[in-house]
Design an enzyme around this catalytic site. Sequence first.
Site, mmCIF file in Angstrom:
data_model
loop_
_atom_site.group_PDB
_atom_site.id
_atom_site.type_symbol
_atom_site.label_atom_id
_atom_site.label_comp_id
_atom_site.label_asym_id
_atom_site.label_seq_id
_atom_site.Cartn_x
_atom_site.Cartn_y
_atom_site.Cartn_z
ATOM 1 N N LYS A 176 0.840 -1.194 0.000
ATOM 2 C CA LYS A 176 0.000 0.000 0.000
ATOM 3 C C LYS A 176 0.879 1.249 0.000
ATOM 4 C CE LYS A 176 -3.881 2.041 2.592
ATOM 5 N NZ LYS A 176 -4.775 1.865 3.756
ATOM 6 N N SER A 251 -9.706 2.806 1.231
ATOM 7 C CA SER A 251 -8.385 2.822 1.868
ATOM 8 C C SER A 251 -7.437 1.808 1.242
ATOM 9 C CB SER A 251 -8.503 2.638 3.372
ATOM 10 O OG SER A 251 -7.278 2.916 4.013
ATOM 11 N N SER A 275 -9.871 -0.884 7.326
ATOM 12 C CA SER A 275 -9.178 -0.652 6.058
ATOM 13 C C SER A 275 -8.454 -1.865 5.503
ATOM 14 C CB SER A 275 -8.183 0.504 6.222
ATOM 15 O OG SER A 275 -8.829 1.669 6.659
#
Length: 667
Positions: A176, A251, A275
């Site tokens: 991420k 997210s 998330s």
Amino acid sequence: MKNRFVGLSGLRAGVRLALLVIGFFTFITAKPSAAAPLHEPPASVGDSKFHLLDATISDVQNAIKTHQLTCTQLVQLYLARIKAYNGVCVSQPNGQLEPITVLPNAGQVNALMTLNLRPANRVAYGFDMHHARSQTDLVDNDPNMPDALETAAAEDESLRHGASMEPLFCVPMAIKDEYDTFDMRTTSGAAANYANDRPPKDSVFVSRLRKAGAIILAKANLGEYASGTDRSSFGGVMCNAYDSTRSAGHSSTGSGLSVTTNMVMCAIGEESGGSIIHPANWSDDVGIAPTQELVPRTGMIQASLYNDRVGPICRTVQDTAKILDVIAGYDPSDELTAFSVGQLPEQPYASYADSATVDGSQPLKGITIGVFREWDVAWTIADEESVSLGDQAIEVFKNLGATIVDPGAGNDLFDDVVDQLFPYLEPSTLQAEAPSLFSTGTQIFNLLALWFDPSLFPMGPDAPGMRNLGSSSSTGELTYVLNRYLGNRGDANIQNIQQLIANSVFWVDPNMGSSELGSLQSAQTTPTLSVSAKQVRRFTLQQIVRQKLAKDGIDVLISPTTTIPPYVLTNPTEPSIHNRPSNGFSTLGANGFPELTVPAGFTTVAYDRTRPNNVLVGPVSTTLPFGMLLQANPYNEPLLIRVAAAFEQATHARVPPPLFPPLPGEP
């Protein structure tokens, strides 16, 4: 809604038939790439016993050991899928920052925003400059920053020279974009003009992944600054792999999407309020949001003090546990991980998935499961199918030998403990929410009355209880943690929030909510930091949950991960009813408890909100993933893994998204 869960085998058969049809269509219409890859995989890869679609870590490593595959070939296969399926999935006629419209059956997800390829490899594989490792280092020839193909070649070479495989040998992963990677740009999805878009060093857990043999293939798109959207200013809009008109979870969206579409093996997400579990659920993945203190968060943009945590998303419970094995454990750079010292299990986390083999036995015998009915309620017609699937999942756990503690539909599991403890733990909060209880006498007099007679406690769905005891707000936390991160990064252009705003552009689309500009503008002027209310609520929930589990002998809590299917990206979200959120049920996860979501079937209809009057319409026929959420006391990840693996092996509920089939020539 009859037999939706138990009839999953029929649904899987239908989906697999669709896969064959779509795969054939893709084969006959495919066009050759404009640029040939630098290292074309030999034709023999396609003839091997190895199958790329939904391959596990063990599958890959066994294929490499038996010479069916090389690490380089594996990375090339994933790059081919990224090229085929990672395109824009919405109509954006005025550009990436402007309003969009949804596209049915887009066949693209836009999950990965930055690829770990040097310029020559990136061009050869047909990827544009927007996906470059760096937008500020256009030459990108530092020999100390090998790209994914170079790393794979080095791993192949190490095997030829007799080296043993590390635990994550040749596991291509996405990270991420909220986490620092020294070789790839890191902006949390922002279109921010850093002088050097590469941070000075890796996040601690990224270093651990690399050391264990993982190949960091890409940075995953996300809701910008980990926000509650499926969009970032630099990465653009992401779309659900099972219905491209719909949300994929907010997210950590790109992390979940890149895994389910088989563009990487596993990914790393970030959990603050659902998330990890929410995007994993809506992508039919397994996601673990571990105990917050278990994995170092160093190198995370805006790591909040008391609820953010690092966690893996994979397609199986065992693979997810294997990633956790590598990233868990103390590091002095994150003081919270000091709580994890002495808390890691004696055996690897992945071994608890092995112990859950069904083999006709009852692998969960001796385990007590509590049904978290607070989250398993059909408040509207939009919840009904998910609640029915949740009830059918309870029967699966029962058949696996677990003892079930279920207060029954319409009842709350935690009411007796909340009534007893909440007045003492948060007296001021209770007095503000239920002033009629304190109309006579002193506060302590009334609190004592509640202690001796809990029947005086407020009743009803909106009374204080587990549905409305989420995290309390803090003041100045974003201001503090983001300025701290930017100061540590030391970029020449951006060293504080004010400079970040001045050097960024933001998307604007009233049909998708608001960008993070407003939050940043508010944060830059907040003068004080106060997290005391957040700490109090965290302790309140930990005390209530620990007491309930100890009192009733409960090992694991279960509920649907959410009872609301994914909403249309440009439509309003389902409003909260009696504190039922429209995304994952993350009250415990946001307050330090570990949680795991596992695929459990599919819903077949959705009810949508429309603009401008927020009217509920439907049903709309659409097949969307449904998962079950498992939660336990801090550091009880081994138990969650064992229970989830038994459920996974009993149901085989995951089905890859039909619009993302094997490519021509893919093994």
